[in-house]
Write an enzyme that holds these catalytic residues in place. Sequence first.
Site, PDB file in Angstrom:
ATOM      1  NE  ARG A  10     -19.757 -40.648  11.704  1.00 33.22           N
ATOM      2  CZ  ARG A  10     -20.805 -41.428  11.852  1.00 33.22           C
ATOM      3  NH1 ARG A  10     -21.955 -40.931  12.270  1.00 33.22           N
ATOM      4  NH2 ARG A  10     -20.712 -42.722  11.609  1.00 33.22           N
ATOM      5  CG  ASP A  11     -20.729 -43.670  15.499  1.00 34.52           C
ATOM      6  OD1 ASP A  11     -21.849 -43.156  15.511  1.00 34.52           O
ATOM      7  OD2 ASP A  11     -20.533 -44.873  15.781  1.00 34.52           O
ATOM      8  CG  HIS A 202     -19.722 -49.426  13.753  1.00 34.22           C
ATOM      9  ND1 HIS A 202     -19.050 -48.277  13.410  1.00 34.22           N
ATOM     10  CD2 HIS A 202     -20.557 -49.061  14.742  1.00 34.22           C
ATOM     11  CE1 HIS A 202     -19.479 -47.263  14.152  1.00 34.22           C
ATOM     12  NE2 HIS A 202     -20.409 -47.723  14.974  1.00 34.22           N
ATOM     13  CG  HIS A 204     -23.027 -49.560  18.932  1.00 33.13           C
ATOM     14  ND1 HIS A 204     -23.974 -48.580  18.918  1.00 33.13           N
ATOM     15  CD2 HIS A 204     -22.093 -49.189  18.021  1.00 33.13           C
ATOM     16  CE1 HIS A 204     -23.634 -47.647  18.042  1.00 33.13           C
ATOM     17  NE2 HIS A 204     -22.501 -47.990  17.476  1.00 33.13           N
ATOM     18  CB  CYS A 235     -27.243 -46.617  22.706  1.00 34.27           C
ATOM     19  SG  CYS A 235     -28.383 -47.440  21.576  1.00 34.27           S
ATOM     20  CG  ASN A 244     -19.638 -45.828  18.828  1.00 32.70           C
ATOM     21  OD1 ASN A 244     -20.115 -46.503  17.931  1.00 32.70           O
ATOM     22  ND2 ASN A 244     -19.711 -44.502  18.852  1.00 32.70           N
TER      23      ASN A 244
HETATM   24 MG    MG Z   1     -21.523 -46.447  16.319  1.00 36.57          MG
END
Ligand code: MG
Length: 299
Positions: A10-11, A202, A204, A235, A244
Amino acid sequence: MIRIVEVGPRDGLQNEPTPIPPEEKLAFIQRLRDAGLVEIEATSLVSPKWVPQLGDAETLWPQLPAGGLYSALVPNAKGLERAVSLGVKRIALFTAASDAFTQKNINMTVAQSLEVFAEVAAAFRAQVPDGWLRGYVSTAFECPFAGRVDPEATVSVASELLKIGCDEISIGDTIGVAAPVEVKRLTPLLASAVPLDKLNYHFHDTRGTAIANVAQALEQGVRSFDSSAGGLGGCPYAPGAGGNLATEDLVYFLERSGFATGLEPLRLAQASLPILEQLGRPPASKAQRAALAALPQTQ
Ligand code: MG
């Protein structure tokens, strides 16, 4: 045991410009399952108009490999309707610690987003009594539009998300700027509002600080982290830069530090390769590259 929530499908894919066909995504998710990942954020029910990369949720969801705990991002009541009709049991709501960010992303202030999400959360509970609900707090350290974020603002949004019934709060360093000293400052404040076992980070790795931040969060007692296989997902606020934290880097660091993950590093290192090939770029993860380099070369 450390809990890892895989967000690549997803992300990760949401932030990659090349759309991946659903059958490739399903094969990717199968490989993630084979590597031992259980909790996987599989897709988003945001309008395909805004995120065409994830416009195939209705095709994808019914075919997800058995045995995983899959979640989907739900942006509003319409997204919830789609989630419920697909039988989605785990959903994630997405707000931020900065009005400037939510205004640009979801066209609402943070307070307005919390009002909408309180309704979405209540409707979800009513329709899916055994469901699981995650709340994201983006820009927890800094906003790309408004600069540094006051830790109290992050804590306040996390606390509101808990009040509307989230089972878990995920704290996002959306632009990958945080340093461990900031994690050290924020985590105890968060822990005074949200039980530690409901907190997830979460991070990065845009500037190479993600693993150092994980180390600091572990020191503070956090045991749940998001990551993305192959570091998928650039990003959006720093084109060309990494986004991520890569699952491979996280798993290497945790296992080497004596924390069990239950994952198979070699299978994991290979899981994102066909996707990276489609995207036309090499793995961003150093641990992934090292694992692959140690494999016997085949002709
Ligand atoms: Mg992310």
